[in-house]
Structure formats: C-alpha cells, structure tokens
Design a protein around this motif. Structure first.
Motif, short mmCIF file in Angstrom:
data_model
loop_
_atom_site.label_atom_id
_atom_site.label_comp_id
_atom_site.label_asym_id
_atom_site.label_seq_id
_atom_site.Cartn_x
_atom_site.Cartn_y
_atom_site.Cartn_z
N GLU A 224 21.94 -37.08 48.23
CA GLU A 224 22.71 -37.10 46.97
C GLU A 224 22.18 -36.02 46.04
OE1 GLU A 224 24.15 -41.27 45.77
OE2 GLU A 224 22.15 -41.63 46.61
N GLU A 225 22.34 -34.78 46.44
CA GLU A 225 21.75 -33.68 45.69
C GLU A 225 22.31 -33.58 44.28
OE1 GLU A 225 21.35 -29.91 47.66
OE2 GLU A 225 21.49 -30.86 49.63
N ASP A 226 23.62 -33.72 44.12
CA ASP A 226 24.23 -33.58 42.80
C ASP A 226 23.64 -34.58 41.82
OD1 ASP A 226 25.78 -31.57 43.80
OD2 ASP A 226 27.61 -32.77 43.98
N ARG A 227 23.45 -35.79 42.28
CA ARG A 227 22.90 -36.83 41.41
C ARG A 227 21.46 -36.51 41.02
NH1 ARG A 227 22.93 -43.27 43.06
NH2 ARG A 227 22.41 -44.10 40.99
N ALA A 228 20.69 -36.01 41.97
CA ALA A 228 19.29 -35.66 41.69
C ALA A 228 19.21 -34.47 40.74
CB ALA A 228 18.55 -35.37 42.99
N VAL A 229 20.07 -33.47 40.93
CA VAL A 229 20.08 -32.31 40.03
C VAL A 229 20.42 -32.75 38.61
CG1 VAL A 229 21.31 -30.17 39.47
CG2 VAL A 229 20.61 -30.61 41.82
N ASP A 230 21.39 -33.62 38.47
CA ASP A 230 21.79 -34.08 37.14
C ASP A 230 20.66 -34.82 36.45
OD1 ASP A 230 23.98 -34.27 35.17
OD2 ASP A 230 23.78 -36.43 35.52
N SER A 231 19.91 -35.62 37.21
CA SER A 231 18.76 -36.32 36.65
C SER A 231 17.70 -35.33 36.17
CB SER A 231 18.16 -37.26 37.71
OG SER A 231 16.95 -37.82 37.27
N PHE A 232 17.45 -34.30 36.97
CA PHE A 232 16.45 -33.30 36.62
C PHE A 232 16.90 -32.49 35.41
CE2 PHE A 232 14.22 -29.16 37.53
CZ PHE A 232 12.95 -29.62 37.23
N GLU A 271 24.65 -36.46 24.80
CA GLU A 271 25.03 -36.59 26.20
C GLU A 271 25.45 -35.25 26.79
OE1 GLU A 271 24.92 -39.22 28.35
OE2 GLU A 271 23.73 -40.11 26.75
N GLU A 272 25.99 -34.40 25.94
CA GLU A 272 26.46 -33.09 26.38
C GLU A 272 25.33 -32.08 26.49
OE1 GLU A 272 29.56 -29.65 24.76
OE2 GLU A 272 29.66 -31.70 23.97
N ALA A 273 24.28 -32.24 25.70
CA ALA A 273 23.22 -31.23 25.60
C ALA A 273 22.58 -30.86 26.94
CB ALA A 273 22.16 -31.70 24.61
N PRO A 274 22.21 -31.81 27.79
CA PRO A 274 21.56 -31.41 29.05
C PRO A 274 22.43 -30.53 29.93
CG PRO A 274 21.20 -33.76 28.62
CD PRO A 274 22.22 -33.29 27.63
N ARG A 275 23.75 -30.62 29.80
CA ARG A 275 24.63 -29.84 30.65
C ARG A 275 24.59 -28.34 30.32
NH1 ARG A 275 27.83 -34.57 30.14
NH2 ARG A 275 29.23 -33.69 28.55
N ALA A 276 23.91 -27.98 29.23
CA ALA A 276 23.70 -26.56 28.93
C ALA A 276 22.76 -25.91 29.94
CB ALA A 276 23.15 -26.40 27.52
N ILE A 277 21.99 -26.73 30.64
CA ILE A 277 21.08 -26.21 31.67
C ILE A 277 21.84 -26.17 32.99
CG2 ILE A 277 18.92 -26.58 32.89
CD1 ILE A 277 17.93 -28.10 30.41
N THR A 278 21.93 -25.01 33.59
CA THR A 278 22.76 -24.84 34.78
C THR A 278 22.09 -25.40 36.03
OG1 THR A 278 21.82 -22.68 35.37
CG2 THR A 278 23.66 -22.70 33.79
N GLU A 280 21.84 -23.77 38.72
CA GLU A 280 21.02 -22.67 39.23
C GLU A 280 19.62 -22.72 38.63
OE1 GLU A 280 21.05 -17.76 39.46
OE2 GLU A 280 22.47 -18.84 38.18
N SER A 281 19.53 -23.00 37.33
CA SER A 281 18.22 -23.08 36.68
C SER A 281 17.42 -24.25 37.22
CB SER A 281 18.40 -23.21 35.17
OG SER A 281 18.97 -22.04 34.62
N CYS A 282 18.07 -25.37 37.43
CA CYS A 282 17.37 -26.54 37.99
C CYS A 282 16.81 -26.21 39.37
CB CYS A 282 18.33 -27.72 38.09
SG CYS A 282 18.81 -28.43 36.50
N ARG A 283 17.62 -25.56 40.19
CA ARG A 283 17.20 -25.25 41.55
C ARG A 283 16.19 -24.10 41.60
NH1 ARG A 283 20.04 -27.67 45.68
NH2 ARG A 283 21.91 -28.84 45.07
N LYS A 284 16.03 -23.41 40.50
CA LYS A 284 15.03 -22.36 40.45
C LYS A 284 13.62 -22.95 40.40
CE LYS A 284 14.14 -18.06 37.89
NZ LYS A 284 14.62 -17.18 36.79
N ILE A 285 13.47 -24.11 39.77
CA ILE A 285 12.13 -24.67 39.57
C ILE A 285 11.93 -26.02 40.23
CG2 ILE A 285 11.55 -23.37 37.49
CD1 ILE A 285 12.62 -25.57 35.81
N ALA A 286 12.90 -26.47 41.01
CA ALA A 286 12.75 -27.71 41.78
C ALA A 286 13.63 -27.60 43.01
CB ALA A 286 13.14 -28.92 40.93
N VAL A 287 13.38 -28.47 43.98
CA VAL A 287 14.14 -28.45 45.23
C VAL A 287 14.83 -29.78 45.44
CG1 VAL A 287 13.83 -28.57 47.74
CG2 VAL A 287 12.92 -26.65 46.48
N PHE A 288 16.05 -29.73 45.91
CA PHE A 288 16.85 -30.92 46.19
C PHE A 288 17.48 -30.73 47.57
CE2 PHE A 288 16.91 -29.57 41.82
CZ PHE A 288 16.50 -30.69 41.12
#
Length: 334
Positions: A224-232, A271-278, A280-288
């Motif tokens: 469930e990569e999408d869910r994990a990325v959204d949490s991060f 609720e909208e604020a975290p979505r400013a982080i892409t 791509e940025s999440c996957r730059k510093i973590a792995v899913f």
C-alpha cells in the motif's frame, strides 16, 4: 551484511502492547540487528524504555535516538546512561540532541540558548562523569560540581552520539563524539555532511574513521505505497515549523514546498497543508515498496559514507502492527 557492519533498528516501548514489542525486539536481535534505538519526544520516556530493553536483550547496543539535552541536567543524564550501561553490561549509546525551541521552551519551560555551545559543554560534563565519576566544570551554559557515588562495573563507559543536521553540529560531532546520528536526508546529500564530520575530527587531532556515522533510514515495506507515502507526507509537514530542519530541507530543494505548508497552515487549511509536499520529495528521503528497494536504499547510504544505518519503519498508524515487523524482517542483514 558483513560481520563487522552495523545495522540499527528504531523501536519503541508501547505499554499497551509491551509483550508483543519485546518479542519483536528479541527477534530483531536474533536477525542480526546490532543496535536498538529509542526516540523521545512526548513519551514514552527513553531511559525507562532502554532499561526494559537492557533486561530483555543480550548483545545489541542500546541507544537513545535522541534525548534533548536541555530538559535534564548533564548529571542526571549521566546517571541514567551509566545505570543502563551497568544493567546491560556496557551496551549503551547516549544519543543526544538539542531538539527545538517549541519542545524545549514551550513544552518544558527550559532554555534553548546557544545550542551548539550547550551541546559541547554537556558532552564535556558527561565525559567527565563517565570516565572519572567526577565533574567540575564552569561554562557559558552549564556548570557542574558533582561526584557520583555509584559503583561502576561495566567494561566500558557509554558512547556518546550527537544528532546533527547542519554544519556546526556535524563538525562538533566529529570533534567530541563517538558517533553522529543524521536524519531525514537523501543518500546524495550524505557525502558533504560526512565531510563536515571529518573536518571536525581532524581539527581536534582525531582520526576521522573513529567517528561512527549513523542515520535514520525511513522506509515502509508495503504493498500500500500510496497510503504509506501520504502518512509520511503528514509527518514531514510537522517539520516545516522547525528552523534547523527547514535549513536542512532547503539544501534538498524543498524550501518552496515547506513555505507552502506554513502558508496553508496559517490560513487554517491544516488538512490541505501536507499535500504541498510532493510524492517525489517523500520518495527522495524515504522508501516505500518492496524489500529490494529498501535494501538498495541502505546500500546507497553505505556507499555515501554511512557506517551505521538505522532502519526506521514508518507508515500509517492503522497498519503499524503489520508494516513494522514486515519492514524489520525484510531489512535484516542489509
């Protein structure tokens, strides 16, 4: 993993599932994890948690990753680390950090002044107590005139690691610490950070290789990569309000995204604020994703100069009971 390589695991003690987590920790030790790390933010208490690990493990190093130095005195921390070092037979890493003004001043009512100076002085006092049982020190931030009365039998004192994000603390770690713990950084950013550590070591007349280079490597082995990325993404958004992290993230090209997080937050769009982080940025510093991706991520950190990667399982709270052990098992021996 070569027999002399280090691989840590971030963990925690949850009173609600104490027996289950201890079973996982013992399994991690059997799988070859060489260190176990406990963070401290707003509970549980890191020292009490490490004492539980000391009583339930045999060989892994036991580390705080990390405790803020301002909310306990250097003497109180030294007593805590020395006590756990005795309980564990000399397996303790005293992971120290300067946290943030919000945590130190707003939460705890302590002073956040001169963080790099405070860290240098805190390490000096703790080293004196670790090695001599006596501290007589007068500095700009701390003073100490204190003698321990506890009996020391452990084969060696606790090691000291510093949490470091930016150049001044990285250099200080190279100068005075046994190791460093970095955080939220991509593999391609590591080499310049290691250079700062080595600069500090050489300036102090130390061999740079004597400083262990650690980093929290965040990942979630999941389908469930999408869910994990959204949490991060939500996790990262909280750091938009911490100056030291903002300075570091700006080096990685995330400044505009974190500016947008702050803008939306101020406008009440929380609720909208975290979505400013892409993504791509999440996957730059973590792995899913799968185990191969996680193990490759660790290998990239090792190639960049990290000597002590610490696997940090992440993911949604609702699936943590599945994702944490899956990630732990998948990365064993990486």
């Amino acid at each position: 993993m070569a027999s002399n390589q280090k691989l840590g695991l971030q963990t925690s003690i949850d009173a609600g599932a104490f027996a289950d987590r201890l079973a996982l920790i013992r399994e991690a030790e059997d799988l070859g994890y060489t260190s176990l790390w406990i963070a401290e933010v707003s509970g549980p208490d890191a020292f009490v948690s490490l004492a539980a690990l000391a009583a339930n493990t045999r060989k892994a190093e036991l580390a705080t990753g990390v405790v803020p130095i301002q909310i306990r005195t250097p003497g109180a921390m030294a007593m805590g680390f020395l006590t756990i070092n005795e309980l564990s037979g000399g397996r303790v890493i005293a992971g120290l950090g300067v946290s943030s003004p919000v945590i130190v001043e707003r939460w705890h009512g302590a002073s956040y002044r001169k963080p790099v100076t405070a860290m240098r002085e805190c390490v000096s006092i703790m080293r004196q107590l670790f090695t001599e049982g006596r501290s007589k020190f007068q500095g700009e931030v701390y003073k100490s005139d204190f003698r321990l009365s506890m009996r020391i039998t452990a084969p060696h004192p606790p090691k000291i690691y510093l949490a470091a994000l930016n150049a001044p603390m990285l250099r200080l770690a190279g100068e005075v610490a046994d190791g460093v713990l970095m955080n939220y950084s991509p593999p391609e950013a590591i080499a310049p950070m290691v250079n700062h550590i080595h600069e500090g070591a050489r300036a102090a007349g130390r061999e740079p290789s004597a400083v262990d280079v650690g980093i929290y490597v965040r990942m979630c082995i999941t389908e469930e990569e999408d869910r994990a990325v959204d949490s991060f993404r939500r996790e990262l958004a909280g750091y938009a309000f911490v100056d030291s992290y903002n300075k570091m993230f700006a080096r990685y090209g995330l400044a505009a995204q974190f500016d947008e997080v702050r803008r939306l937050w101020r406008e009440g769009k929380r609720e909208e604020a975290p979505r400013a982080i892409t993504e791509e940025s999440c996957r730059k510093i973590a792995v899913f994703g799968n185990a191969e991706a996680g193990r490759d991520f660790v290998a990239r950190f090792r190639a960049a100069g990290v000597t002590h990667p610490v696997v940090f399982p992440i993911g949604p709270a609702a699936t943590a009971s599945r994702d944490y052990p899956n990630t732990m098992r998948a990365l064993a021996g990486a």
